[in-house]
Design a protein around this motif. Structure first.
Motif, PDB file in Angstrom:
ATOM      1  N   PRO A  28       0.868  -1.227   0.017  1.00  0.00           N
ATOM      2  CA  PRO A  28       0.098   0.029  -0.038  1.00  0.00           C
ATOM      3  C   PRO A  28       0.853   1.260   0.006  1.00  0.00           C
ATOM      4  CG  PRO A  28      -0.795  -1.671   1.546  1.00  0.00           C
ATOM      5  CD  PRO A  28       0.564  -2.049   1.204  1.00  0.00           C
ATOM      6  N   THR A  29       0.442   2.264  -0.675  1.00  0.00           N
ATOM      7  CA  THR A  29       1.151   3.471  -0.808  1.00  0.00           C
ATOM      8  C   THR A  29       0.208   4.567  -0.254  1.00  0.00           C
ATOM      9  OG1 THR A  29       0.365   3.807  -3.148  1.00  0.00           O
ATOM     10  CG2 THR A  29       2.258   2.985  -2.780  1.00  0.00           C
ATOM     11  N   TYR A  30      -0.534   4.225   0.625  1.00  0.00           N
ATOM     12  CA  TYR A  30      -1.492   5.220   1.324  1.00  0.00           C
ATOM     13  C   TYR A  30      -1.448   4.650   2.810  1.00  0.00           C
ATOM     14  CZ  TYR A  30      -4.663   1.470   1.413  1.00  0.00           C
ATOM     15  OH  TYR A  30      -5.447   0.030   1.695  1.00  0.00           O
ATOM     16  N   ASP A  31      -2.107   5.619   3.705  1.00  0.00           N
ATOM     17  CA  ASP A  31      -2.354   5.288   4.951  1.00  0.00           C
ATOM     18  C   ASP A  31      -3.537   6.128   5.448  1.00  0.00           C
ATOM     19  OD1 ASP A  31      -1.739   4.209   7.758  1.00  0.00           O
ATOM     20  OD2 ASP A  31      -0.591   6.277   8.445  1.00  0.00           O
ATOM     21  N   LEU A  47      -6.026  10.907   5.434  1.00  0.00           N
ATOM     22  CA  LEU A  47      -5.675  10.103   4.508  1.00  0.00           C
ATOM     23  C   LEU A  47      -4.077  10.557   4.140  1.00  0.00           C
ATOM     24  CD1 LEU A  47      -9.009   9.353   2.641  1.00  0.00           C
ATOM     25  CD2 LEU A  47      -7.927   7.902   3.916  1.00  0.00           C
ATOM     26  N   GLU A  77      -1.015   7.951  -1.774  1.00  0.00           N
ATOM     27  CA  GLU A  77      -1.682   8.107  -3.040  1.00  0.00           C
ATOM     28  C   GLU A  77      -3.180   7.300  -2.827  1.00  0.00           C
ATOM     29  OE1 GLU A  77       0.816   5.946  -5.883  1.00  0.00           O
ATOM     30  OE2 GLU A  77       2.599   6.829  -5.150  1.00  0.00           O
ATOM     31  N   LEU A  78      -3.976   8.259  -3.221  1.00  0.00           N
ATOM     32  CA  LEU A  78      -5.445   7.814  -3.376  1.00  0.00           C
ATOM     33  C   LEU A  78      -5.772   7.476  -4.762  1.00  0.00           C
ATOM     34  CD1 LEU A  78      -7.697   7.695  -1.289  1.00  0.00           C
ATOM     35  CD2 LEU A  78      -8.123  10.062  -1.745  1.00  0.00           C
ATOM     36  N   ALA A  94      -5.912   2.052  -3.788  1.00  0.00           N
ATOM     37  CA  ALA A  94      -6.154   2.764  -2.295  1.00  0.00           C
ATOM     38  C   ALA A  94      -7.705   2.825  -2.209  1.00  0.00           C
ATOM     39  CB  ALA A  94      -5.656   3.951  -2.071  1.00  0.00           C
ATOM     40  N   SER A  95      -8.575   3.155  -3.042  1.00  0.00           N
ATOM     41  CA  SER A  95      -9.773   3.566  -2.961  1.00  0.00           C
ATOM     42  C   SER A  95     -10.623   2.250  -3.054  1.00  0.00           C
ATOM     43  CB  SER A  95     -10.307   4.247  -4.438  1.00  0.00           C
ATOM     44  OG  SER A  95      -9.503   5.349  -4.605  1.00  0.00           O
ATOM     45  N   GLU A 135      -9.551  -0.322  -1.633  1.00  0.00           N
ATOM     46  CA  GLU A 135      -9.219  -1.173  -0.479  1.00  0.00           C
ATOM     47  C   GLU A 135      -9.839  -0.209   0.807  1.00  0.00           C
ATOM     48  OE1 GLU A 135      -5.214  -1.793   0.152  1.00  0.00           O
ATOM     49  OE2 GLU A 135      -4.844  -3.203  -1.523  1.00  0.00           O
ATOM     50  N   LEU A 136      -9.939   1.202   0.797  1.00  0.00           N
ATOM     51  CA  LEU A 136     -10.638   1.963   1.544  1.00  0.00           C
ATOM     52  C   LEU A 136     -11.974   1.846   1.531  1.00  0.00           C
ATOM     53  CD1 LEU A 136      -8.083   5.132   1.320  1.00  0.00           C
ATOM     54  CD2 LEU A 136      -8.426   3.376   3.135  1.00  0.00           C
TER      55      LEU A 136
END
Length: 133
Positions: A8-11, A25, A28-29, A33-34, A36-37
């Motif tokens: 993942p490149t997001y948190d 957030l 990278e969105l 990421a979208s 998974e989020l």
């Protein structure tokens, strides 16, 4: 050979401040990421927060799937279920919202403190922040 694993490149971080749900957030969105989020953010919307603050100041990349995720959250809270505020200070992201015609559909502020005290109706962007950047 096996499929390459992509980390993942997001948190995402969630906290509650005076009955307001604040979600930060970062990274990278994008489509990954979208995808998974969406379940996590849907669950937040189901809890019907009176005010959901999405802090996007640490988002480094935002594409159409990220925009779609923001619209999904906005739609799930529509009809008086809760107020959504975006905390956004990156001129590139603000321009992207403006170019896609979405800037007027979100209540946008430049810091969390303003978001937590905001009383204006959704859909009114704080354009004063654009002037000095």
């Amino acid at each position: 050979m096996g499929a390459m694993m992509r980390h993942p490149t997001y948190d995402i971080r969630e906290r509650t401040v005076n009955d307001n749900t604040v979600i930060e957030l970062s990274g990278e969105l994008d489509l990954m990421a979208s995808t998974e989020l969406v379940a996590c953010l849907d669950a937040v919307c189901e809890a019907v927060p009176s005010r959901l603050v999405l802090d996007l100041r640490r988002v480094t990349f935002l594409d159409c799937s990220g925009l779609a995720l923001l619209c999904r959250i906005r739609n799930r809270l529509a009809g008086g279920r809760g107020q959504l505020l975006l905390v956004l200070d990156d001129t590139r992201h603000r321009r992207l919202l403006r170019l896609t015609g979405l800037s007027d559909t979100f209540d946008i502020v430049t810091d969390v403190a303003t978001a937590l005290t905001r009383t204006s109706p959704p859909g009114r962007s704080d354009t004063s922040a654009d002037g000095g950047i």
